[in-house]
Design a protein around this motif. Sequence first.
Motif, PDB file in Angstrom:
ATOM      1  N   SER A   1      -3.423  -9.110 -11.743  1.00 21.52           N
ATOM      2  CA  SER A   1      -3.120  -7.726 -12.120  1.00 21.52           C
ATOM      3  C   SER A   1      -3.552  -6.749 -11.018  1.00 21.52           C
ATOM      4  N   GLN A   2      -4.680  -7.018 -10.401  1.00 22.70           N
ATOM      5  CA  GLN A   2      -5.166  -6.146  -9.333  1.00 22.70           C
ATOM      6  C   GLN A   2      -4.335  -6.344  -8.058  1.00 22.70           C
ATOM      7  N   LYS A   3      -3.927  -7.582  -7.787  1.00 16.87           N
ATOM      8  CA  LYS A   3      -3.040  -7.837  -6.649  1.00 16.87           C
ATOM      9  C   LYS A   3      -1.740  -7.054  -6.819  1.00 16.87           C
ATOM     10  N   HIS A   4      -1.221  -7.025  -8.038  1.00 18.47           N
ATOM     11  CA  HIS A   4       0.019  -6.311  -8.320  1.00 18.47           C
ATOM     12  C   HIS A   4      -0.135  -4.823  -7.989  1.00 18.47           C
ATOM     13  N   VAL A   5      -1.247  -4.236  -8.386  1.00 16.03           N
ATOM     14  CA  VAL A   5      -1.503  -2.821  -8.076  1.00 16.03           C
ATOM     15  C   VAL A   5      -1.603  -2.624  -6.562  1.00 16.03           C
ATOM     16  N   ALA A   6      -2.337  -3.501  -5.898  1.00 17.67           N
ATOM     17  CA  ALA A   6      -2.468  -3.398  -4.441  1.00 17.67           C
ATOM     18  C   ALA A   6      -1.101  -3.524  -3.770  1.00 17.67           C
ATOM     19  N   ASP A   7      -0.298  -4.461  -4.223  1.00 12.73           N
ATOM     20  CA  ASP A   7       1.044  -4.633  -3.657  1.00 12.73           C
ATOM     21  C   ASP A   7       1.871  -3.363  -3.819  1.00 12.73           C
ATOM     22  N   GLN A   8       1.803  -2.748  -4.993  1.00 14.17           N
ATOM     23  CA  GLN A   8       2.550  -1.513  -5.238  1.00 14.17           C
ATOM     24  C   GLN A   8       2.078  -0.382  -4.335  1.00 14.17           C
ATOM     25  N   VAL A   9       0.768  -0.257  -4.178  1.00 11.90           N
ATOM     26  CA  VAL A   9       0.213   0.804  -3.334  1.00 11.90           C
ATOM     27  C   VAL A   9       0.656   0.614  -1.886  1.00 11.90           C
ATOM     28  N   PHE A  10       0.562  -0.607  -1.396  1.00 19.23           N
ATOM     29  CA  PHE A  10       0.949  -0.860  -0.008  1.00 19.23           C
ATOM     30  C   PHE A  10       2.453  -0.659   0.188  1.00 19.23           C
ATOM     31  N   ARG A  11       3.255  -1.084  -0.763  1.00 20.10           N
ATOM     32  CA  ARG A  11       4.707  -0.870  -0.656  1.00 20.10           C
ATOM     33  C   ARG A  11       5.027   0.622  -0.652  1.00 20.10           C
ATOM     34  N   ALA A  12       4.380   1.379  -1.520  1.00 23.88           N
ATOM     35  CA  ALA A  12       4.625   2.813  -1.573  1.00 23.88           C
ATOM     36  C   ALA A  12       4.236   3.478  -0.259  1.00 23.88           C
ATOM     37  N   ASN A  13       3.106   3.073   0.292  1.00 23.11           N
ATOM     38  CA  ASN A  13       2.677   3.638   1.572  1.00 23.11           C
ATOM     39  C   ASN A  13       3.641   3.261   2.693  1.00 23.11           C
ATOM     40  N   ALA A  14       4.118   2.019   2.691  1.00 22.36           N
ATOM     41  CA  ALA A  14       5.059   1.568   3.721  1.00 22.36           C
ATOM     42  C   ALA A  14       6.374   2.329   3.606  1.00 22.36           C
ATOM     43  N   ASN A  15       6.854   2.518   2.391  1.00 22.66           N
ATOM     44  CA  ASN A  15       8.108   3.252   2.196  1.00 22.66           C
ATOM     45  C   ASN A  15       7.964   4.705   2.581  1.00 22.66           C
ATOM     46  N   HIS A  16       6.806   5.278   2.311  1.00 23.46           N
ATOM     47  CA  HIS A  16       6.562   6.678   2.661  1.00 23.46           C
ATOM     48  C   HIS A  16       6.488   6.869   4.175  1.00 23.46           C
ATOM     49  N   ALA A  17       5.898   5.895   4.865  1.00 20.51           N
ATOM     50  CA  ALA A  17       5.692   6.005   6.314  1.00 20.51           C
ATOM     51  C   ALA A  17       6.906   5.546   7.114  1.00 20.51           C
ATOM     52  N   ALA A  18       7.849   4.867   6.477  1.00 21.54           N
ATOM     53  CA  ALA A  18       9.005   4.353   7.196  1.00 21.54           C
ATOM     54  C   ALA A  18       9.865   5.508   7.687  1.00 21.54           C
ATOM     55  N   PRO A  19      10.314   5.425   8.948  1.00 18.84           N
ATOM     56  CA  PRO A  19      11.168   6.490   9.466  1.00 18.84           C
ATOM     57  C   PRO A  19      12.545   6.458   8.805  1.00 18.84           C
ATOM     58  N   ALA A  20      13.151   7.612   8.717  1.00 18.81           N
ATOM     59  CA  ALA A  20      14.498   7.682   8.163  1.00 18.81           C
ATOM     60  C   ALA A  20      15.455   6.974   9.108  1.00 18.81           C
ATOM     61  N   ARG A  21      16.381   6.243   8.533  1.00 16.47           N
ATOM     62  CA  ARG A  21      17.374   5.533   9.346  1.00 16.47           C
ATOM     63  C   ARG A  21      18.687   6.269   9.271  1.00 16.47           C
ATOM     64  N   HIS A  22      19.297   6.377  10.406  1.00 15.60           N
ATOM     65  CA  HIS A  22      20.602   7.046  10.486  1.00 15.60           C
ATOM     66  C   HIS A  22      21.654   6.009  10.723  1.00 15.60           C
ATOM     67  N   SER A  23      22.766   6.125  10.012  1.00 18.15           N
ATOM     68  CA  SER A  23      23.881   5.189  10.175  1.00 18.15           C
ATOM     69  C   SER A  23      24.818   5.672  11.247  1.00 18.15           C
TER      70      SER A  23
END
Length: 97
Positions: free
Chosen positions: A75-97
Amino acid sequence: KITAAEEAQWGPFAQVMRDNAMAIDTAFQHRVQALPSMSAADDIKSYAEISAERAQEMQKLVPVFQALYDAMPDSQKHVADQVFRANANHAAPARHS
């Protein structure tokens, strides 16, 4: 939400984080002090050195974080995974097509 059972893994992880923060702070302070006399080539070299140092610091962090993560219940791993994914998505640069 570190539990008592995870304290043995949290301590080393937190220490590496503190050590890394001090090391990068020192590197940036040296860079700031040297900037006024740096050439453009020196500036790029300094930036590359700091980037390499950051990469080395992350390598130091991996095993202590893995030990902490391994000690977490699912359960704690799941929370950590969500936090890290959210941070990665927030920090990811916008991609232009």
